[in-house]
Design a protein around this motif. Sequence first.
Motif, PDB file in Angstrom:
ATOM      1  N   ASP A   3      92.988 -70.033  18.693  1.00  0.00           N
ATOM      2  CA  ASP A   3      91.570 -70.434  18.773  1.00  0.00           C
ATOM      3  C   ASP A   3      90.818 -69.563  19.778  1.00  0.00           C
ATOM      4  O   ASP A   3      89.691 -69.152  19.538  1.00  0.00           O
ATOM      5  N   ASP A  18      90.041 -66.244  18.382  1.00  0.00           N
ATOM      6  CA  ASP A  18      89.218 -66.259  17.168  1.00  0.00           C
ATOM      7  C   ASP A  18      87.778 -65.888  17.529  1.00  0.00           C
ATOM      8  O   ASP A  18      87.104 -66.602  18.266  1.00  0.00           O
ATOM      9  N   ASN A  19      87.336 -64.744  16.990  1.00  0.00           N
ATOM     10  CA  ASN A  19      86.009 -64.228  17.343  1.00  0.00           C
ATOM     11  C   ASN A  19      84.872 -64.750  16.477  1.00  0.00           C
ATOM     12  O   ASN A  19      83.714 -64.463  16.732  1.00  0.00           O
ATOM     13  N   SER A  20      85.215 -65.523  15.423  1.00  0.00           N
ATOM     14  CA  SER A  20      84.160 -65.944  14.490  1.00  0.00           C
ATOM     15  C   SER A  20      83.202 -66.939  15.145  1.00  0.00           C
ATOM     16  O   SER A  20      83.544 -67.619  16.102  1.00  0.00           O
ATOM     17  N   ALA A  21      82.008 -66.972  14.613  1.00  0.00           N
ATOM     18  CA  ALA A  21      80.928 -67.749  15.224  1.00  0.00           C
ATOM     19  C   ALA A  21      81.177 -69.254  15.173  1.00  0.00           C
ATOM     20  O   ALA A  21      80.623 -69.994  15.982  1.00  0.00           O
ATOM     21  N   ASP A  22      81.986 -69.704  14.199  1.00  0.00           N
ATOM     22  CA  ASP A  22      82.222 -71.151  14.094  1.00  0.00           C
ATOM     23  C   ASP A  22      83.609 -71.537  14.613  1.00  0.00           C
ATOM     24  O   ASP A  22      84.130 -72.602  14.314  1.00  0.00           O
ATOM     25  N   SER A  23      84.230 -70.653  15.405  1.00  0.00           N
ATOM     26  CA  SER A  23      85.567 -70.961  15.934  1.00  0.00           C
ATOM     27  C   SER A  23      85.468 -71.989  17.057  1.00  0.00           C
ATOM     28  O   SER A  23      84.398 -72.186  17.644  1.00  0.00           O
ATOM     29  N   ALA A  59      84.155 -70.543  20.212  1.00  0.00           N
ATOM     30  CA  ALA A  59      82.734 -70.197  20.222  1.00  0.00           C
ATOM     31  C   ALA A  59      81.873 -71.443  20.396  1.00  0.00           C
ATOM     32  O   ALA A  59      80.781 -71.387  20.959  1.00  0.00           O
TER      33      ALA A  59
END
Length: 268
Positions: A217, A220-225, A228
Amino acid sequence: MHTDLAKLVVLQVHDIEAKRLRDEIAALPKLVAALETKAAATVGQRAVVLDLIAKDEALRRRLESDIADLRLKVERTQKKIDVATTAVQVNAFEHEATFARAEINRMEDEELESMERGEALEAQRGLADEAVAEAAKTLERERDRAAETIARDRTLLAEVDRKRIALRKEIAQSETGEASLSTYDRISRGKGTAVSEALNQKCTACQMMIRPQRWNDLRDNSADSESALTLMTCENCGRMLYYDPARDSPDRKLVPVESIAASIVRSL
Ligand SMILES: [Zn+2]
């Protein structure tokens, strides 16, 4: 990474620097005070030596004056012997003169001892003078240096404080900013630091391993991680964790224990 957290990482850098500067500003006067005490002690030690020298000099003056008196007495007694009319009188005067001469000898010995002691004391005075001069020089140098460092630190601190205040204001403007700041303040009050880098699947502040799911987690670079959207904390020390991909180069990655064992087995 949570947008607040990215700023909190920078805030912590400023906070640590501000603390370092405040600590140094507080510590330097104590260092100077310790050197002042040391310098005063060398002056005290020299005073003891000077006092001993003065006492010895007074002793020698007294001895010289007493010896002069006794020499006069011997002279006078000698004259009395010359004009004495009876053997009893001569004996008495000779006895007196012998006693005075013995006293002169004793006092001359004492004077000699005092002069020898005086030489040793003069050597001590030389050392004490050097110690006083050296301590004074060190004190002056360190006092100047402390004053310069404190002045420089105050300027730096003002600049760091300005940055801290601006950054806090900026963080507070986000929707979650106030809450993030209060979490940050609470953890740093308790632990000294509130934010910790996650590196090689470990919290770098407490060295505790991070469980694989949380580690994934965090990375995890994604915007909905998870990382984040929330402020993820270390399960052991409670600090807010952040992950910096630039720091986690492939050769720094943790090799699982199993594969180390496997590679040992293979190399056998
Ligand atoms: Zn931790």
